[in-house]
Each structure stands twice: as structure tokens, then as C-alpha cells.
Motif scaffolding. Structure first.
Motif, PDB file in Angstrom:
ATOM      1  N   LEU A  49      30.971  84.134  66.726  1.00 45.54           N
ATOM      2  CA  LEU A  49      30.558  85.044  67.798  1.00 45.54           C
ATOM      3  C   LEU A  49      29.231  85.693  67.420  1.00 45.54           C
ATOM      4  CD1 LEU A  49      34.008  86.777  68.408  1.00 45.54           C
ATOM      5  CD2 LEU A  49      32.860  85.164  69.951  1.00 45.54           C
ATOM      6  N   PRO A  50      28.270  85.736  68.342  1.00 47.38           N
ATOM      7  CA  PRO A  50      26.984  86.363  68.034  1.00 47.38           C
ATOM      8  C   PRO A  50      27.082  87.886  68.056  1.00 47.38           C
ATOM      9  CG  PRO A  50      27.017  85.644  70.323  1.00 47.38           C
ATOM     10  CD  PRO A  50      28.322  85.208  69.715  1.00 47.38           C
ATOM     11  N   LEU A  51      26.185  88.536  67.338  1.00 47.83           N
ATOM     12  CA  LEU A  51      26.053  89.987  67.392  1.00 47.83           C
ATOM     13  C   LEU A  51      24.562  90.281  67.207  1.00 47.83           C
ATOM     14  CD1 LEU A  51      27.915  92.494  67.679  1.00 47.83           C
ATOM     15  CD2 LEU A  51      27.930  92.654  65.194  1.00 47.83           C
ATOM     16  N   TYR A  52      23.933  90.802  68.255  1.00 49.80           N
ATOM     17  CA  TYR A  52      22.481  90.975  68.255  1.00 49.80           C
ATOM     18  C   TYR A  52      22.106  92.419  67.953  1.00 49.80           C
ATOM     19  CZ  TYR A  52      22.934  86.661  70.995  1.00 49.80           C
ATOM     20  OH  TYR A  52      23.258  85.400  71.440  1.00 49.80           O
ATOM     21  N   LYS A  53      21.199  92.599  67.011  1.00 48.37           N
ATOM     22  CA  LYS A  53      20.653  93.932  66.746  1.00 48.37           C
ATOM     23  C   LYS A  53      19.474  94.133  67.704  1.00 48.37           C
ATOM     24  CE  LYS A  53      19.636  94.876  62.374  1.00 48.37           C
ATOM     25  NZ  LYS A  53      18.833  95.133  61.121  1.00 48.37           N
ATOM     26  N   ILE A  54      19.539  95.155  68.549  1.00 49.36           N
ATOM     27  CA  ILE A  54      18.490  95.300  69.577  1.00 49.36           C
ATOM     28  C   ILE A  54      17.755  96.631  69.507  1.00 49.36           C
ATOM     29  CG2 ILE A  54      19.681  93.743  71.199  1.00 49.36           C
ATOM     30  CD1 ILE A  54      20.420  96.366  72.814  1.00 49.36           C
ATOM     31  N   GLY A  55      18.104  97.486  68.545  1.00 50.32           N
ATOM     32  CA  GLY A  55      17.387  98.761  68.485  1.00 50.32           C
ATOM     33  C   GLY A  55      17.984  99.694  67.464  1.00 50.32           C
TER      34      GLY A  55
ATOM     35  N   VAL B 185      21.614  99.592  67.004  1.00 52.15           N
ATOM     36  CA  VAL B 185      22.120  99.343  68.359  1.00 52.15           C
ATOM     37  C   VAL B 185      22.364  97.847  68.493  1.00 52.15           C
ATOM     38  CG1 VAL B 185      21.657  99.543  70.833  1.00 52.15           C
ATOM     39  CG2 VAL B 185      20.804 101.296  69.241  1.00 52.15           C
ATOM     40  N   PHE B 186      23.545  97.465  68.983  1.00 52.87           N
ATOM     41  CA  PHE B 186      23.856  96.031  69.042  1.00 52.87           C
ATOM     42  C   PHE B 186      24.401  95.620  70.407  1.00 52.87           C
ATOM     43  CE2 PHE B 186      27.756  98.116  67.497  1.00 52.87           C
ATOM     44  CZ  PHE B 186      28.677  97.625  68.407  1.00 52.87           C
ATOM     45  N   LEU B 187      24.345  94.312  70.635  1.00 50.24           N
ATOM     46  CA  LEU B 187      24.884  93.677  71.847  1.00 50.24           C
ATOM     47  C   LEU B 187      25.759  92.507  71.398  1.00 50.24           C
ATOM     48  CD1 LEU B 187      22.096  92.874  74.504  1.00 50.24           C
ATOM     49  CD2 LEU B 187      24.268  94.041  74.934  1.00 50.24           C
TER      50      LEU B 187
ATOM     51  N   ASP C  68      14.270  97.719  71.088  1.00 42.68           N
ATOM     52  CA  ASP C  68      13.149  96.861  70.718  1.00 42.68           C
ATOM     53  C   ASP C  68      13.139  95.671  71.674  1.00 42.68           C
ATOM     54  OD1 ASP C  68      11.292  95.234  69.570  1.00 42.68           O
ATOM     55  OD2 ASP C  68      12.067  95.470  67.518  1.00 42.68           O
ATOM     56  N   GLU C  69      12.220  95.691  72.612  1.00 37.19           N
ATOM     57  CA  GLU C  69      12.183  94.666  73.663  1.00 37.19           C
ATOM     58  C   GLU C  69      12.181  93.255  73.077  1.00 37.19           C
ATOM     59  OE1 GLU C  69       8.823  94.859  76.536  1.00 37.19           O
ATOM     60  OE2 GLU C  69       8.997  92.678  76.341  1.00 37.19           O
ATOM     61  N   GLU C  70      11.465  93.089  71.961  1.00 40.95           N
ATOM     62  CA  GLU C  70      11.350  91.765  71.317  1.00 40.95           C
ATOM     63  C   GLU C  70      12.701  91.232  70.848  1.00 40.95           C
ATOM     64  OE1 GLU C  70       8.139  90.255  70.773  1.00 40.95           O
ATOM     65  OE2 GLU C  70       7.731  91.810  72.275  1.00 40.95           O
ATOM     66  N   LYS C  71      13.620  92.148  70.577  1.00 31.91           N
ATOM     67  CA  LYS C  71      14.895  91.724  69.983  1.00 31.91           C
ATOM     68  C   LYS C  71      15.995  91.469  71.010  1.00 31.91           C
ATOM     69  CE  LYS C  71      14.318  93.300  65.312  1.00 31.91           C
ATOM     70  NZ  LYS C  71      14.427  94.557  64.563  1.00 31.91           N
ATOM     71  N   LEU C  72      15.740  91.786  72.277  1.00 36.96           N
ATOM     72  CA  LEU C  72      16.758  91.539  73.295  1.00 36.96           C
ATOM     73  C   LEU C  72      17.010  90.040  73.398  1.00 36.96           C
ATOM     74  CD1 LEU C  72      15.629  93.918  76.217  1.00 36.96           C
ATOM     75  CD2 LEU C  72      17.720  94.129  74.846  1.00 36.96           C
ATOM     76  N   PRO C  73      18.266  89.593  73.302  1.00 32.86           N
ATOM     77  CA  PRO C  73      18.529  88.153  73.404  1.00 32.86           C
ATOM     78  C   PRO C  73      18.187  87.655  74.810  1.00 32.86           C
ATOM     79  CG  PRO C  73      20.593  89.379  73.465  1.00 32.86           C
ATOM     80  CD  PRO C  73      19.525  90.377  73.149  1.00 32.86           C
ATOM     81  N   ILE C  74      17.534  86.499  74.857  1.00 28.59           N
ATOM     82  CA  ILE C  74      17.068  85.970  76.148  1.00 28.59           C
ATOM     83  C   ILE C  74      17.850  84.711  76.500  1.00 28.59           C
ATOM     84  CG2 ILE C  74      15.074  85.074  77.436  1.00 28.59           C
ATOM     85  CD1 ILE C  74      13.275  86.592  75.482  1.00 28.59           C
TER      86      ILE C  74
END
Lengths: 327, 327
Positions: free
Chosen positions: B293-299, B158-160, B241-247
């Protein structure tokens, strides 16, 4: 008061689609369809506002829906195109009930089904003001066959695909008596023209398929305004023969002045008005005859270079409803 | 108060078009364009209402225009498509000045120019209620490459494509202080996210062009709501994964609870959220890297057959803004 936006949206998703090339309708971020390479795509949008375009006294919820879609289908007809898809954006006023909303969407659906046009998207939002309904319609037309306003040329015949004036006369009745009034048969015929206009899709298609050069507009603002648009876009002078304007049998009893005002400036008739060469016109008349559709010759295009519309040699000015002046 | 509707419409007609296949823009009953046979067509529509989606205290006229177009471009991005055309239907409130209207259309035009998107039609009407602005956007995407919500599969990442929460935090500032307030730099960064969101068109195109199976949504209602839509459409369980959400660095000072509320339920961030296979994801990350461009793995997506979104093993429920409940 509605239960839930998501539930409501689910309730309006069509159970099947008419258009075989629809890949995704309601249910994602946007709708998707595959194209027909022999056709150009056409799009138009129109907005109806409670208190401006209709009131609870002039249109029922089902008629609001019907009319909002019909006026867009009429624009599609005026390009000679085939409607394929529609999208509905609605800002819902606090007074609106779930039953009324249901009827409004049903009014659209019934008309859409006649033309095999699929609901493929939209937006539902709330407003503290009057109901605002925006419909977008997408269609297609054979490459190079769309019927532009700029196509008029000197010596063209000016034609109408139907009678004008009944819708405006119907509106007057609705404004003075409200739609709850027991109208007689003739009056109901007028009010229906205002409430449930039938877009001239079939007529637009006959004109486009003929392949003849045609200038075309639909009559939303009255023929005076629509013919001026054609005259401006084509840079020509248009002469209207007052004697040849088709007259509604119901409006015959009015004074000539009152009747002509409805016929020329009334608007919301959603018939088509246009011009084409005389030799082509005669051929198209016989095509219309085969479908039992009237086609009235009402005038002639004269010289190019002077933009004007004349009736009995007097200028016929643009005098439709102007949303900015009315405010 | 505006002088004249016809004059006003003339003033917003673009002097040139970016899209070479446009045959008729503003100036007839409908707009017409020729199609690209290798592409599918995409359409979406969104409505913004004064007093519901914005107030005179939260958005300037130019920002209203920018945002109304941006939210639609974001839907186009979420299908992996290229925007081509837009249509604007506006119901103008009595208080609206000609200068404000001009600024509103300029706000749209500036954003549209960035993406070579042409204004090809619309409707301008009056209303006695609040301003209602409906934008329709038409785009295209390579045949078979559109990115649907239903595409998620077990074991997907899952990505953002960006940080969430800043827009909602910015809205809170605007609601309490109004846009006339002298915000500091960090606060202005938040309010700008709310007022001038940038649609992730480039990111959507990188994902579509990759050719990899991708489920995708844009974050209009908060990631909790958007991920639930993907889970429902794909019938899968999604673990965040709460820890992986970009802040957001600006939101770090908030209590964890307050920050997470913004991040999960805030909405109006207009970044993209989606899922794809892990092996494909790593390749796409390098494409994003090349464009800075960023791409965050969040789950991760787990089993099929149970529709759910979980965070720390707790259900994350749909909790976006509901227009029917708010009334």
C-alpha cells in the motif's frame, strides 16, 4: 435559505453531553463512545418523509423533530433498553427556512433532554423533493434482558401500556381541519397524541428490569399489526378480548365500529403491547402502580403452532400502512 | 412498483451474519449486539440524494448502493476502526423498480461482505420526490486508539494514502457523456473511481494498530477542505508541497491548473489524509510497504496557534461542495 452548512452544523452541536462515556460526538468523521461491559448495545433507525408521514398541515417543524426522535425512542422502549445517543440525517427541501430547521432540531433536543440522550452525529444535505428526516438511536440494555417479539408462550397474558386509537383520530382531525384550526380541548388532546407522542421508555424499563420473560412491540402500525408480528415471531395464537380494550374517553361517543377501527388499526400510538406469564404480570402491575402507570390486560395467548390473532373468535389481520401499496 | 413491503423486507434479510456477537438483526424493533469490552464503539451516518449526489446518468443502482455504504466505511476508516454493522433507510421514489432496488441492496451487500459487515436494520418508506438513501455504520476500535482530527502537532509529516483527483475527473466525464457512453480504458478507470470508491479500511487499521499519535480524515470534500478541518481541530498551520502531491498517470495530460483543481478540491476520492511524527511515519511506511500500500508524504505541520493550510506559501481555502449554497 440557509447561510452556510458549516455555520449551521456548528449551531446544532450540543454544548454539553449527558452520557459520561461519550468520547467524541459531532466534530470528527464518526462518533465514539466507551462501552458498558454489563450491557448489550441496541440500535434502530426510522425515516419520516414530508407528504407521506406528515404535511405542513399536520405537524409544525418542532413536532416533526419531536416525532422523528419519539418513534425511534419507542423502538428502544420496545426492547426494554435505555436510550443513549442519536444521529440525525436530514435532506432539506428548497422551501425549508432556517427558522423551521432550528425549530425542528429544538423539537428533538427537548425530547432528547428528557431521556438524557445526546446528539452525536448526522448529515445535512439538500434535496429538490420533500423533506426527508432519518433518525438513528443507540441505546443499551442489561445483558440477556432485551424483550423480543419471539418470547410469547401459551397461557401468557396479553397487555397494553396505554390507550390506542387517539393518534389516528387526531390525524383525521388534522387532515380535515389542518393544525391552524381552533380545536376544542378534547380535540386538542387527540391531535397532540398524533403530533407529540410520548415514548414509553419508563414502561419498557420496568418490564426489562422485572427480569420476567416478556414479548414486546411498540404500537407504530396499530395493535392488529403489532400483535400479528408477535404471533408470527413466537408461532402462537393470540386472543383479544374486545371488552377489555381500554377506551379513550374522548372516543366513547363514536360508533362502536368507528372506534374499534381506530383502536385496532389506527397506529402511531407508541404505547407498548406484549405478553408475559400471568403470575409475573400481577407482580409487574404493582410495579406499574407504584409509578402511577396503567397496564391493561387485553387478552391471552393460547396454543403454539398456529400463528393467528383473534378478536371475538374472528381473525384480526395485519392492516397497517404499507408504503409500497400506497405509492 | 413493488408488490409488498413485508415481502420486500424479508427478501433483504441476510441468511447468515459475519459478526458472532450479533444477538438480533432485522426482525424486531431494534438490533442488539453484545460488546467487546476492550473496544470503543464508533458510529457514523451519511445520506445520498438523487439529483444531488448522483443521477441515473452517473450511477447504476448497484453503484448507488456500493457508494452509499463506501462513504460510511470511509468515515469508519478515518477513525482507525473496524466496521461491524450497517443499517439502511431508504425513501423510494415512484419511478424506482423492484429490480433496481434489488440491485441497490446487492451493491451494498457485496461491499459489506468484503469487510464482514452485517445488515442489521433499517426502514423502507415511499416518497413522491427523489430517492434518498441513508446508511448508518457501526464499528469498533481498540480503546484509546481512535484517530482524531485534533491530533496534529508541529513538525508532523502530512500524508496521503492514495491519489486524489480521479473521482472528480470521472464525474466530469459522466456528467458530459453519461454512464451509457463507451469510455476508453483510461476514462473507465476515472469513472470507476467516482462510481465504486474503495474505502481505505485496511490503511486506517494499519495506522490505528501502529499506536502512534495520528490526525486523520477521509477525503470526501477534497484535500483542501479536509486539511483545513485538521488544521482547525488541531489549531496548527499545515504546509503542502505541491511537488509532492501524487499525480494520477491519467491526469498528467491535463493543464497543471486543471489537474491541481481536481487534486486539491475534487473530493469523493475516499483516500485518507493525515499527519503524524516523522520518526513514526517512517516505521508506518514500512508497514504499508509490506501490504503493498502506498503512503505519500505531501507536506509538514509547522507552528501551533495559527490555523491555516498553505500551498506554495498561498492559503488553500476550504472549497468543498456546500449543500446550502448549492440550493
Amino acid at each position: 435559505m440557509l447561510r452556510d452548512e458549516f455555520e449551521w452544523i456548528k449551531s446544532i452541536i450540543p454544548s454539553h453531553s449527558h452520557q459520561k462515556n461519550l468520547l467524541m460526538g459531532i466534530g470528527d468523521d464518526a462518533a465514539i463512545w466507551s462501552v458498558d461491559e454489563d450491557m448489550d448495545q441496541v440500535v434502530c433507525v426510522d425515516t419520516m418523509v414530508e407528504g407521506v408521514h406528515f404535511t405542513r398541515d399536520t405537524l409544525s417543524p418542532a413536532q416533526i423533530g419531536h416525532k422523528a426522535l419519539a418513534v425511534n425512542l419507542s423502538d428502544i422502549a420496545a426492547m426494554g433498553a435505555i436510550p443513549q445517543f442519536y444521529l440525525v440525517s436530514i435532506a432539506i427541501s428548497p422551501e425549508c427556512t432556517e427558522e423551521e430547521l432550528h425549530d425542528l432540531y429544538e423539537g428533538m433536543r427537548k425530547l432528547a433532554d428528557l431521556y438524557k440522550t445526546d446528539l452525536i452525529g448526522g448529515d445535512t444535505v439538500s434535496t429538490k423533493g420533500p423533506l426527508v428526516l432519518t433518525v438513528t438511536v443507540i441505546g443499551k440494555v442489561e445483558k440477556g434482558k432485551s424483550l423480543y417479539r419471539k418470547n410469547a408462550e401459551p397461557d401468557d397474558v396479553v397487555f397494553l401500556t396505554g390507550i390506542t386509537g387517539e393518534s389516528a383520530a387526531g390525524l383525521q382531525l388534522l387532515l380535515s381541519k389542518t393544525r391552524q384550526y381552533s380545536f376544542n380541548e378534547a380535540e386538542t388532546s387527540l391531535t397532540s397524541q398524533h403530533q407529540m407522542p410520548q415514548p414509553h421508555i419508563k414502561q419498557g424499563r420496568l418490564l426489562a428490569k422485572s427480569g420476567f420473560r416478556t414479548a414486546l412491540n411498540d404500537v407504530s402500525d396499530g395493535i392488529a399489526s403489532e400483535l400479528n408480528e408477535i404471533a408470527e415471531a413466537s408461532d402462537v395464537t393470540i386472543h383479544i378480548d374486545e371488552e377489555k380494550l381500554p377506551i379513550s374517553s374522548i372516543l366513547k361517543s363514536l360508533s362502536k365500529n368507528e372506534r374499534l377501527t381506530y383502536q385496532l388499526y389506527g397506529g402511531e400510538d407508541y404505547v407498548l403491547v406484549g405478553t408475559m406469564a400471568e403470575k409475573d404480570f400481577n407482580q409487574v402491575v404493582s410495579e406499574f402502580d407504584k409509578s402511577f402507570l396503567p397496564l391493561y390486560k387485553i387478552g391471552r395467548v393460547t396454543e403454539r403452532g398456529e400463528t393467528a390473532v383473534l378478536i371475538n373468535q374472528e381473525p384480526l389481520t395485519k392492516k397497517g400502512f404499507n408504503h409500497f401499496r400506497e405509492r
